[in-house]
Structures are given as C-alpha cells and as structure tokens.
Scaffold this motif. Structure first.
Motif, PDB file in Angstrom:
ATOM      1  N   MET A   1      -6.635   7.560   0.974  1.00  0.00           N
ATOM      2  CA  MET A   1      -7.985   7.512   0.370  1.00  0.00           C
ATOM      3  C   MET A   1      -9.057   6.941   1.295  1.00  0.00           C
ATOM      4  O   MET A   1     -10.129   7.534   1.441  1.00  0.00           O
ATOM      5  CB  MET A   1      -7.944   6.726  -0.943  1.00  0.00           C
ATOM      6  CG  MET A   1      -7.850   7.612  -2.149  1.00  0.00           C
ATOM      7  SD  MET A   1      -8.138   6.746  -3.699  1.00  0.00           S
ATOM      8  CE  MET A   1      -6.834   5.555  -3.715  1.00  0.00           C
TER       9      MET A   1
ATOM     10  N   SER B   1      -3.302  13.074  -4.907  1.00  0.00           N
ATOM     11  CA  SER B   1      -4.063  12.179  -5.785  1.00  0.00           C
ATOM     12  C   SER B   1      -5.135  11.420  -5.021  1.00  0.00           C
ATOM     13  O   SER B   1      -6.000  10.804  -5.610  1.00  0.00           O
ATOM     14  CB  SER B   1      -3.120  11.169  -6.452  1.00  0.00           C
ATOM     15  OG  SER B   1      -2.209  11.845  -7.272  1.00  0.00           O
ATOM     16  N   ALA B   2      -5.047  11.466  -3.678  1.00  0.00           N
ATOM     17  CA  ALA B   2      -6.023  10.750  -2.860  1.00  0.00           C
ATOM     18  C   ALA B   2      -7.327  11.516  -2.727  1.00  0.00           C
ATOM     19  O   ALA B   2      -8.321  10.967  -2.258  1.00  0.00           O
ATOM     20  CB  ALA B   2      -5.450  10.466  -1.473  1.00  0.00           C
ATOM     21  N   ILE B   3      -7.321  12.783  -3.079  1.00  0.00           N
ATOM     22  CA  ILE B   3      -8.548  13.561  -2.912  1.00  0.00           C
ATOM     23  C   ILE B   3      -8.968  14.181  -4.241  1.00  0.00           C
ATOM     24  O   ILE B   3      -8.164  14.323  -5.163  1.00  0.00           O
ATOM     25  CB  ILE B   3      -8.392  14.662  -1.843  1.00  0.00           C
ATOM     26  CG1 ILE B   3      -7.264  15.618  -2.217  1.00  0.00           C
ATOM     27  CG2 ILE B   3      -8.136  14.058  -0.470  1.00  0.00           C
ATOM     28  CD1 ILE B   3      -7.259  16.847  -1.383  1.00  0.00           C
ATOM     29  N   GLN B   4     -10.230  14.535  -4.309  1.00  0.00           N
ATOM     30  CA  GLN B   4     -10.773  15.101  -5.541  1.00  0.00           C
ATOM     31  C   GLN B   4     -10.239  16.519  -5.724  1.00  0.00           C
ATOM     32  O   GLN B   4     -10.441  17.380  -4.876  1.00  0.00           O
ATOM     33  CB  GLN B   4     -12.295  15.117  -5.441  1.00  0.00           C
ATOM     34  CG  GLN B   4     -12.989  15.716  -6.648  1.00  0.00           C
ATOM     35  CD  GLN B   4     -14.440  16.043  -6.343  1.00  0.00           C
ATOM     36  OE1 GLN B   4     -15.086  15.321  -5.594  1.00  0.00           O
ATOM     37  NE2 GLN B   4     -14.929  17.130  -6.900  1.00  0.00           N
ATOM     38  N   THR B   5      -9.543  16.748  -6.838  1.00  0.00           N
ATOM     39  CA  THR B   5      -8.961  18.073  -7.066  1.00  0.00           C
ATOM     40  C   THR B   5      -9.553  18.754  -8.299  1.00  0.00           C
ATOM     41  O   THR B   5      -8.978  19.687  -8.838  1.00  0.00           O
ATOM     42  CB  THR B   5      -7.432  17.961  -7.240  1.00  0.00           C
ATOM     43  OG1 THR B   5      -7.174  16.967  -8.239  1.00  0.00           O
ATOM     44  CG2 THR B   5      -6.767  17.565  -5.947  1.00  0.00           C
ATOM     45  N   ASN B   6     -10.673  18.248  -8.727  1.00  0.00           N
ATOM     46  CA  ASN B   6     -11.345  18.843  -9.887  1.00  0.00           C
ATOM     47  C   ASN B   6     -12.824  19.023  -9.547  1.00  0.00           C
ATOM     48  O   ASN B   6     -13.481  18.043  -9.228  1.00  0.00           O
ATOM     49  CB  ASN B   6     -11.210  17.929 -11.103  1.00  0.00           C
ATOM     50  CG  ASN B   6     -11.875  18.517 -12.329  1.00  0.00           C
ATOM     51  OD1 ASN B   6     -11.664  19.670 -12.645  1.00  0.00           O
ATOM     52  ND2 ASN B   6     -12.719  17.733 -12.985  1.00  0.00           N
TER      53      ASN B   6
ATOM     54  N   VAL C   1      -0.881   7.151  -1.051  1.00  0.00           N
ATOM     55  CA  VAL C   1      -2.197   7.525  -1.575  1.00  0.00           C
ATOM     56  C   VAL C   1      -3.244   6.482  -1.172  1.00  0.00           C
ATOM     57  O   VAL C   1      -4.360   6.805  -0.774  1.00  0.00           O
ATOM     58  CB  VAL C   1      -2.147   7.662  -3.120  1.00  0.00           C
ATOM     59  CG1 VAL C   1      -3.534   7.818  -3.705  1.00  0.00           C
ATOM     60  CG2 VAL C   1      -1.272   8.839  -3.504  1.00  0.00           C
ATOM     61  N   GLU C   2      -2.838   5.209  -1.233  1.00  0.00           N
ATOM     62  CA  GLU C   2      -3.771   4.134  -0.897  1.00  0.00           C
ATOM     63  C   GLU C   2      -4.051   4.071   0.604  1.00  0.00           C
ATOM     64  O   GLU C   2      -5.022   3.455   1.031  1.00  0.00           O
ATOM     65  CB  GLU C   2      -3.217   2.797  -1.425  1.00  0.00           C
ATOM     66  CG  GLU C   2      -3.290   2.741  -2.950  1.00  0.00           C
ATOM     67  CD  GLU C   2      -2.413   1.668  -3.594  1.00  0.00           C
ATOM     68  OE1 GLU C   2      -2.726   1.283  -4.722  1.00  0.00           O
ATOM     69  OE2 GLU C   2      -1.412   1.242  -2.981  1.00  0.00           O
TER      70      GLU C   2
ATOM     71  N   LEU D   1       0.851  -1.194   0.000  1.00  0.00           N
ATOM     72  CA  LEU D   1       0.000   0.000   0.000  1.00  0.00           C
ATOM     73  C   LEU D   1       0.886   1.243   0.000  1.00  0.00           C
ATOM     74  O   LEU D   1       1.738   1.397   0.872  1.00  0.00           O
ATOM     75  CB  LEU D   1      -0.890   0.029   1.243  1.00  0.00           C
ATOM     76  CG  LEU D   1      -2.062  -0.939   1.322  1.00  0.00           C
ATOM     77  CD1 LEU D   1      -2.792  -0.736   2.651  1.00  0.00           C
ATOM     78  CD2 LEU D   1      -3.025  -0.723   0.166  1.00  0.00           C
ATOM     79  N   ASN D   2       0.678   2.127  -0.976  1.00  0.00           N
ATOM     80  CA  ASN D   2       1.453   3.364  -0.962  1.00  0.00           C
ATOM     81  C   ASN D   2       0.700   4.442  -0.184  1.00  0.00           C
ATOM     82  O   ASN D   2      -0.390   4.206   0.334  1.00  0.00           O
ATOM     83  CB  ASN D   2       1.837   3.802  -2.380  1.00  0.00           C
ATOM     84  CG  ASN D   2       0.626   4.166  -3.227  1.00  0.00           C
ATOM     85  OD1 ASN D   2      -0.456   4.421  -2.708  1.00  0.00           O
ATOM     86  ND2 ASN D   2       0.806   4.185  -4.529  1.00  0.00           N
TER      87      ASN D   2
ATOM     88  N   HIS E   1     -12.388   9.094   2.580  1.00  0.00           N
ATOM     89  CA  HIS E   1     -13.720   8.650   2.155  1.00  0.00           C
ATOM     90  C   HIS E   1     -14.586   8.264   3.343  1.00  0.00           C
ATOM     91  O   HIS E   1     -15.798   8.537   3.351  1.00  0.00           O
ATOM     92  CB  HIS E   1     -13.603   7.502   1.154  1.00  0.00           C
ATOM     93  CG  HIS E   1     -13.185   7.973  -0.204  1.00  0.00           C
ATOM     94  ND1 HIS E   1     -14.065   8.555  -1.087  1.00  0.00           N
ATOM     95  CD2 HIS E   1     -11.986   8.009  -0.808  1.00  0.00           C
ATOM     96  CE1 HIS E   1     -13.422   8.907  -2.179  1.00  0.00           C
ATOM     97  NE2 HIS E   1     -12.143   8.588  -2.035  1.00  0.00           N
TER      98      HIS E   1
END
Lengths: 351, 165
Positions: free
Chosen positions: A28, A68-73, A24-25, A21-22, A32
């Motif tokens: 997340m 990258s773990a969170i919504q950035t858009n 980001v993993e 598990l990195n 969530h």
C-alpha cells in the motif's frame, strides 16, 4: 513497436524482517507514494500486474490477497506473474503493445523472513519428477561461481571488489538494507557458506515491495515531463536442467544482446540483478560493461527482495537516468538458479 | 524382503515451515478480541466497516485506519445446514454455519449458530455472541463459542447492502 516509457517508480525501505507488517501493508505505501507523486489514482491505470511467489507466503493464491492493497472498485483489469515483477512489467509492455492498455501499474512484493528461503526457492524452482532433491540457491550459485573461477572468467579479486563496491554504493540508496562497509581483511576472514561463497558474497534475507508505472508515449507526457523510454526489452530462458547447461556460457543473454543490438549502444549506467558477488564481474564482462558504472544502488547484495529485485534494477536505472545527465541505461533481471532466465531492458532518456 | 512386503511406491514428505504474521491491522483486532471486544476498522474514503479487518479497504485500496467498536449482536446474512460430519470436528451434525453480519459492519464473517432447531434458522434472524469463559480467551474469534438467536424482529438483509456514500 509502440513506444512505452517508465513514468514513476517507488520502493519500500528494504527490511530484514518486516515483522507484523503483512504483504498488503508493504504494498500500500509504495503504490500510494507513486500515485501521490504523479497526482493520479487507480482510475488513471488501464492495466495492473503484480509479481510475487506464493511459496514465500506459504499459501495457494496468496497473491490475490495482494490486490487488497489497490483500489479495485470499479472493477479493474489485472494479472499476476509467479515471478519477479520485472516480468510483470514485461506483460504490461505486451498489453500496451496489443492496444489493450495505455497505462499500467506494476508492483512486486516479497517477505523472505517468515520461512527458510533456501527451501522455498528450491521448491519453487526445482523441476523434480518424483521427489524434490532440495538443491539450495546458495549451493547452486556456488557451483556456477566455481566454474567461473576455474575457467578464469571471474577472479577472486573481482568478487571481493564486487562486495566492497556494493557496500560502498549502498550510501546512494536510501532503501538499502545492508550499509556497513567491508574491507578485504574482513572478507577474507569470513567463513565459507558454500565454497567459494562466504556470507558477503550472498544477498541478505530481505522483506519489501516496489511499484512502477509505465505508459504509452502519448499518455506518458500526461504524467511527467521526463518519461524514460523502454528502447528495448528481451528475455530468454535456458534449460531448467542445470546439468545440461554450460554454466560459463550465457547463451540466453547473448541472444538478447543480439536481438536488442546492444553492442551498438554506449551505456552510461547499468543495474544488474546480481544476487551473488561472482555474478557482477561475470555479467559486466558478458554485457561489455567493464567501464560502465554498475549497480550504483548497491544492487541485490545490499538488499534483495525476492520477486522485486529485478523490477528494482529497472527502477534504479530509471532513477539514475532521471536524476542525472545520462542518456542510456541497461537494466537486467534474473530468475531461476545460476542466471537461468534473464531479461535485459534498454532505457533511454530523450533529450 | 518377502514378496508381500515390497512397496511399489516411496514416501517423500514435503514440508515448509513459516512464521505467519497476521498483519499489523489484524494484530490490533486480535488484541481486542483477547479482551472480549470486537473492534472493526473503517475505510477513510468510503467509510465501509470491516470485521475482521485485514488492514485495507479492497474497494479503495487504502489503509483502514479508523477503529470502530462494534457490539456482539447482529443478524444472519446467509447460512448453510451441515449434515456431513468432518473428521476431527467435535460438533455433531446437523449444525449451522452462518455468515454473521454484526450491527454497524459492512461485511460478514463465518461462525456457528447454536441454541435453536436447525429447521427454524432463517436469513435476517437476530443473533448474539455466546462467549467462552473469560479465562479461556485467546487471540482468536474462537473466543466466541457460537451465536444464538435473540428475541428481536428479523432484519431485511437487502437493506444491509453497502451503498457508497
């Protein structure tokens, strides 16, 4: 001062080695979990701030990957501290105070398993001019423990009690890494790592992540019926030159106590970012917590995710106040060698 | 020590060693690459397909848990002609580094283009992977030696822009 409250907190189970598990993993799931519990999404968050240490990942700007773990858009407002995520919470507090945000997501993450933590923390914290001297964190802590023992500020019995209680309290913490109980015989039979500290006096190598959401008073009640308010928050740093500090005098913490007028508050519960056993009785005495249930989660001695454990102290205090009939909680976060940099957070549940 | 041997500096190497982990999603991808297959991952929310996958959709912040087998064909989304030799690099300049957009993917990755005069490379050109011999395959995109142009009509890369569904 605008009133700001914690409205949610989530912690990844603390792992000895997260393996494949990195980072980001690891992040997340907690973000969530928090969003799902509150029924919200990143769109409800005005400001996002993370705490981590690139030295742990071994790559410059590694913290950017964490995003990258969170919504950035659509694009978000975000920031990062190269520190424990407790300071990410502090920055988020300031952002809300300045009127730039009403809600903030804070997350911290760290994997200590991939490298040699003693060297990593030394490189991060050693303020060298020419070449690192590589003082490791355990040896530095041992110096402070020795000073406190010699001055009779802390006793060996108190250190044993701190270890036994941490292990016993780990049953309250579903995410704790170390849960085996320890008795006095086992403690005394253990070899010293760096005298006077043995393996039980030191925190376990830990991987994990945590996340928290804070909000201004107006927004807080949109998220939960029972926000826990940040009544006071203050942090002080002492010299990075260990030799110029009196390791038995908590100058910075005493200044914070005065600033926050803590002597007037009767605390019901406290969570301290005490990574080594001697720090528990030391800070209990400094903070006048001798009769206050302290580190009911077991604290860092049963799970010590770097750049997260300070935020966890705040989060665990929040959880204690939230799920019990308690009013005042004190959380402590720390950074640097020998309790160099300390933050105190006074949390209060409004009736 | 003679005057000539005196140094006015001291060497002090600083090293940290790590056991790097790619992450569970990238591990799944690399295990497929070892078998000569390119398997991207798709976002369950916006359906964007990532290759190589990093385990999350950075737009949506969710795990890319849908595996999407891809071909080794695609087009050149962008490229640069490298004229400067890099020490230790066996490839002789001029050569081309290109952003490769595989068919069905929504992001591109960097790889080499060979088998064509560098002056003839253009954006939108169709290309296909040239693989190393099977017995040399490892957990790496270097299993693909390079991409080489194929005889198919060019693609208008503007049409490749990802539109959120």
């Amino acid at each position: 001062m605008k009133k700001v409250a914690i409205v949610g907190y989530a912690q990844h189970p603390i792992l000895e080695n997260a393996g494949a598990l990195n980072e980001v993993e690891l992040i997340m799931p907690v973000v969530h979990q928090l969003f799902d519990e509150l029924g919200i999404s990143q769109n409800n968050i005005d400001f996002t701030c993370s705490g981590s240490c690139d030295y742990l990942q071994g790559a410059a700007f590694a913290f950017v990957e964490g995003l990258s773990a969170i919504q950035t858009n659509p694009p978000i407002k975000e920031s990062h501290v190269e520190m424990d995520a407790a300071w990410a919470m502090y920055e988020s507090m300031l952002k809300i105070q300045m009127g730039d945000a009403d809600t903030a997501l804070i997350y911290g993450f760290g994997k200590s398993s991939p490298g040699r933590l003693d060297s990593i923390i030394s490189l991060q914290m050693d303020p060298y001019y020419i070449s690192p001297l590589w003082p490791d964190r355990v040896s530095l802590a041992a110096i402070q423990a020795r000073v406190l023992l010699e001055k009779n500020i802390v006793t060996p019995e108190q250190m044993i009690t701190a270890v036994i209680e941490a292990r016993t309290n780990s049953k309250n913490n579903k995410n704790a890494l170390v849960t085996e109980l320890v008795d006095k015989e086992a403690y005394l039979a253990s070899e010293k790592i760096s005298s006077p500290l043995n393996e039980f006096d030191c925190p376990p190598i830990s991987d994990g992540s945590s996340a928290m959401i804070i909000a201004s008073e107006e927004k807080a009640y949109d998220f939960t019926d029972q926000p826990i308010f940040i009544e006071g928050i203050d942090h002080r740093i002492e010299s990075s030159n260990i030799g110029s500090r009196d390791l038995s005098k908590p100058t910075g913490i005493l200044a914070s106590i005065e600033q926050l007028k803590l002597e007037k508050t009767n605390f019901d519960v406290a969570e301290l970012h005490t990574q080594f056993s001697h720090e528990v009785p030391y800070l209990q005495s400094v903070l006048n917590l001798n009769d206050v249930p302290t580190n009911l989660s077991g604290g860092p001695l049963v799970g010590n995710v770097m750049m997260c454990a300070g935020l966890d102290a705040i989060g665990k205090t929040y959880e204690s106040l939230k799920s019990n009939d308690l009013t005042n909680g004190l959380a402590h976060a720390s950074s640097g060698p020998c309790l160099q940099h300390n933050m105190l957070v006074h949390l209060e549940k409004k009736s | 020590m003679s005057e000539e041997e005196k140094k006015d500096y001291a060497e002090s190497p600083i090293n940290l060693e790590y056991h790097y982990t790619a992450g569970s999603a990238t591990t799944r991808f690399l295990n497929q690459v070892k078998e000569g297959k390119i398997v991207g991952q798709s976002c369950p929310k916006c359906s964007a397909v990532y290759v190589p996958p990093r385990g999350s959709c950075p737009r949506c912040g969710v795990a890319t848990n849908i595996e999407v087998p891809l071909t080794d064909k695609g087009c050149i989304e962008s490229f640069t002609i490298v004229h400067i030799p890099i020490p230790g690099n066996p490839i002789v300049p001029p050569y081309v580094c290109a952003m490769i957009r595989l068919d069905g993917a929504n992001i591109s990755f960097l790889h080499l283009i060979q088998g064509i005069d560098v002056e003839e490379i253009r954006i939108g050109m169709r290309i296909q992977a040239v693989w190393k011999p099977k017995d040399e395959w490892t957990h790496s995109l270097e299993n693909i030696k390079w991409f080489t142009p194929i005889d198919e009509p060019d693609v208008d890369v503007a049409t490749l822009r990802f539109e959120e569904s």
